[in-house]
Design a protein around this motif. Sequence first.
Motif, PDB file in Angstrom:
ATOM      1  N   TRP A 173      23.707   9.925 -30.099  1.00  0.00           N
ATOM      2  CA  TRP A 173      24.844   9.548 -28.999  1.00  0.00           C
ATOM      3  C   TRP A 173      24.029   8.259 -29.263  1.00  0.00           C
ATOM      4  O   TRP A 173      23.456   7.796 -29.397  1.00  0.00           O
ATOM      5  N   GLU A 174      25.022   6.927 -29.141  1.00  0.00           N
ATOM      6  CA  GLU A 174      25.139   5.782 -29.569  1.00  0.00           C
ATOM      7  C   GLU A 174      24.781   5.841 -27.800  1.00  0.00           C
ATOM      8  O   GLU A 174      26.262   5.797 -27.322  1.00  0.00           O
ATOM      9  N   VAL A 175      23.942   4.941 -26.836  1.00  0.00           N
ATOM     10  CA  VAL A 175      24.103   4.576 -25.745  1.00  0.00           C
ATOM     11  C   VAL A 175      23.879   3.305 -25.361  1.00  0.00           C
ATOM     12  O   VAL A 175      23.291   2.892 -25.865  1.00  0.00           O
ATOM     13  N   THR A 176      24.982   2.088 -24.644  1.00  0.00           N
ATOM     14  CA  THR A 176      24.755   1.115 -23.995  1.00  0.00           C
ATOM     15  C   THR A 176      24.734   1.017 -22.812  1.00  0.00           C
ATOM     16  O   THR A 176      25.401   1.457 -21.634  1.00  0.00           O
ATOM     17  N   HIS A 177      23.935   0.322 -22.675  1.00  0.00           N
ATOM     18  CA  HIS A 177      23.500   0.933 -20.730  1.00  0.00           C
ATOM     19  C   HIS A 177      24.094  -1.194 -20.212  1.00  0.00           C
ATOM     20  O   HIS A 177      23.113  -2.153 -21.122  1.00  0.00           O
ATOM     21  N   TYR A 178      24.453  -0.907 -19.377  1.00  0.00           N
ATOM     22  CA  TYR A 178      24.761  -2.317 -18.660  1.00  0.00           C
ATOM     23  C   TYR A 178      24.461  -2.473 -17.096  1.00  0.00           C
ATOM     24  O   TYR A 178      24.634  -1.850 -16.371  1.00  0.00           O
ATOM     25  N   PRO A 179      24.159  -3.933 -17.102  1.00  0.00           N
ATOM     26  CA  PRO A 179      23.781  -3.963 -15.928  1.00  0.00           C
ATOM     27  C   PRO A 179      25.643  -4.677 -14.157  1.00  0.00           C
ATOM     28  O   PRO A 179      25.922  -4.948 -15.245  1.00  0.00           O
ATOM     29  N   ARG A 227      25.364  11.686 -42.701  1.00  0.00           N
ATOM     30  CA  ARG A 227      24.570   9.960 -43.274  1.00  0.00           C
ATOM     31  C   ARG A 227      22.977  11.382 -43.811  1.00  0.00           C
ATOM     32  O   ARG A 227      22.745  11.031 -44.631  1.00  0.00           O
ATOM     33  N   ARG A 228      22.844  12.518 -43.240  1.00  0.00           N
ATOM     34  CA  ARG A 228      21.405  12.799 -43.855  1.00  0.00           C
ATOM     35  C   ARG A 228      21.938  14.176 -44.557  1.00  0.00           C
ATOM     36  O   ARG A 228      21.329  14.142 -45.337  1.00  0.00           O
ATOM     37  N   GLU A 229      23.213  14.738 -44.450  1.00  0.00           N
ATOM     38  CA  GLU A 229      23.206  16.042 -45.706  1.00  0.00           C
ATOM     39  C   GLU A 229      23.588  14.853 -46.847  1.00  0.00           C
ATOM     40  O   GLU A 229      22.996  15.106 -48.221  1.00  0.00           O
ATOM     41  N   VAL A 255      23.579   0.549 -12.945  1.00  0.00           N
ATOM     42  CA  VAL A 255      23.427   0.465 -14.090  1.00  0.00           C
ATOM     43  C   VAL A 255      24.740   1.286 -15.182  1.00  0.00           C
ATOM     44  O   VAL A 255      24.908   2.823 -14.332  1.00  0.00           O
ATOM     45  N   CYS A 256      25.564   0.850 -14.887  1.00  0.00           N
ATOM     46  CA  CYS A 256      27.016   1.529 -16.364  1.00  0.00           C
ATOM     47  C   CYS A 256      26.334   1.893 -18.059  1.00  0.00           C
ATOM     48  O   CYS A 256      25.704   1.414 -18.127  1.00  0.00           O
ATOM     49  N   GLN A 257      26.413   3.345 -18.227  1.00  0.00           N
ATOM     50  CA  GLN A 257      26.648   3.824 -19.477  1.00  0.00           C
ATOM     51  C   GLN A 257      27.473   3.803 -19.760  1.00  0.00           C
ATOM     52  O   GLN A 257      28.823   4.445 -19.198  1.00  0.00           O
ATOM     53  N   GLN A 258      27.393   3.067 -20.968  1.00  0.00           N
ATOM     54  CA  GLN A 258      28.661   4.003 -22.045  1.00  0.00           C
ATOM     55  C   GLN A 258      28.018   4.775 -22.987  1.00  0.00           C
ATOM     56  O   GLN A 258      27.602   4.732 -24.105  1.00  0.00           O
ATOM     57  N   THR A 259      29.066   5.098 -23.430  1.00  0.00           N
ATOM     58  CA  THR A 259      28.035   7.021 -24.769  1.00  0.00           C
ATOM     59  C   THR A 259      29.490   6.887 -25.425  1.00  0.00           C
ATOM     60  O   THR A 259      30.494   7.294 -25.478  1.00  0.00           O
ATOM     61  N   GLN A 260      28.912   7.216 -26.747  1.00  0.00           N
ATOM     62  CA  GLN A 260      29.569   7.570 -28.260  1.00  0.00           C
ATOM     63  C   GLN A 260      28.972   8.667 -28.557  1.00  0.00           C
ATOM     64  O   GLN A 260      27.743   8.984 -28.945  1.00  0.00           O
ATOM     65  N   ASP A 261      29.564  10.021 -29.289  1.00  0.00           N
ATOM     66  CA  ASP A 261      28.819  10.833 -29.871  1.00  0.00           C
ATOM     67  C   ASP A 261      29.273  10.587 -31.297  1.00  0.00           C
ATOM     68  O   ASP A 261      30.193  10.968 -31.547  1.00  0.00           O
ATOM     69  N   ILE A 262      27.802  10.310 -31.750  1.00  0.00           N
ATOM     70  CA  ILE A 262      27.623   9.874 -33.074  1.00  0.00           C
ATOM     71  C   ILE A 262      27.345  11.030 -34.316  1.00  0.00           C
ATOM     72  O   ILE A 262      26.839  11.027 -35.280  1.00  0.00           O
ATOM     73  N   THR A 263      27.389  12.813 -34.036  1.00  0.00           N
ATOM     74  CA  THR A 263      26.516  13.482 -34.072  1.00  0.00           C
ATOM     75  C   THR A 263      27.492  13.725 -35.298  1.00  0.00           C
ATOM     76  O   THR A 263      26.236  14.127 -36.307  1.00  0.00           O
ATOM     77  N   ASP A 264      28.330  13.720 -35.712  1.00  0.00           N
ATOM     78  CA  ASP A 264      29.075  14.064 -37.060  1.00  0.00           C
ATOM     79  C   ASP A 264      28.482  12.739 -37.766  1.00  0.00           C
ATOM     80  O   ASP A 264      28.185  13.165 -39.212  1.00  0.00           O
ATOM     81  N   ARG A 265      28.473  11.915 -37.734  1.00  0.00           N
ATOM     82  CA  ARG A 265      27.776  10.588 -38.569  1.00  0.00           C
ATOM     83  C   ARG A 265      26.178  10.501 -38.945  1.00  0.00           C
ATOM     84  O   ARG A 265      26.193  10.249 -40.144  1.00  0.00           O
ATOM     85  N   VAL A 266      25.073  11.526 -37.230  1.00  0.00           N
ATOM     86  CA  VAL A 266      24.438  11.822 -38.099  1.00  0.00           C
ATOM     87  C   VAL A 266      23.794  12.617 -39.106  1.00  0.00           C
ATOM     88  O   VAL A 266      23.168  12.394 -39.922  1.00  0.00           O
TER      89      VAL A 266
END
Length: 180
Positions: free
Chosen positions: A111-117, A141-143, A127-138
Amino acid sequence: MSKFTQPPLNYQDLFASLGVAYIVFDGNDPEFTIVAENKAHADMAMVKREDVIGKPLLEAFPDESEEYAKKGESRLLASIRKVLATGESDTMDELRYDLKDPNGVLTTKYWEVTHYPVFEDEKVRAVCQQTQDITDRVLARRELKVTKDQLGRVLEYGGVGTWIWDLKRDVIAADKNLAR
């Protein structure tokens, strides 16, 4: 001139319908109870909103990381605490946080996670958390890195020389085999 009046905007409806995944934690609760989750987050996290709202974060989404198992420290909780302490947002570029799918099978997720106050009277209330699933990208990149390393070894062992010509700068870069 016609007057157009709109009813006041219901911000809970707006939050619930956003296409970006958000979840909100109680900033006054040391267990970070979940006070809101939008549909995009629930879908991405493979949960029903009614099953997580009102629960502490680690009860709703257990931290299955090795670091948490060994040290009892969660990077996710550390980021939330940082936001509470500083009043500034915090981004975690790549966080492995595995989740159980609807069948109870643990699934590897990045995940790419950003926490906002969220402020109330100049104090962080939530605290508000914005979350993006980056599993495919990671994983891609490893492959790609594995493939690049394999290609490099094949070229080296095969004695094949390679070169690249940067036409704009008129520079040629070559490997050791070509230099030999």
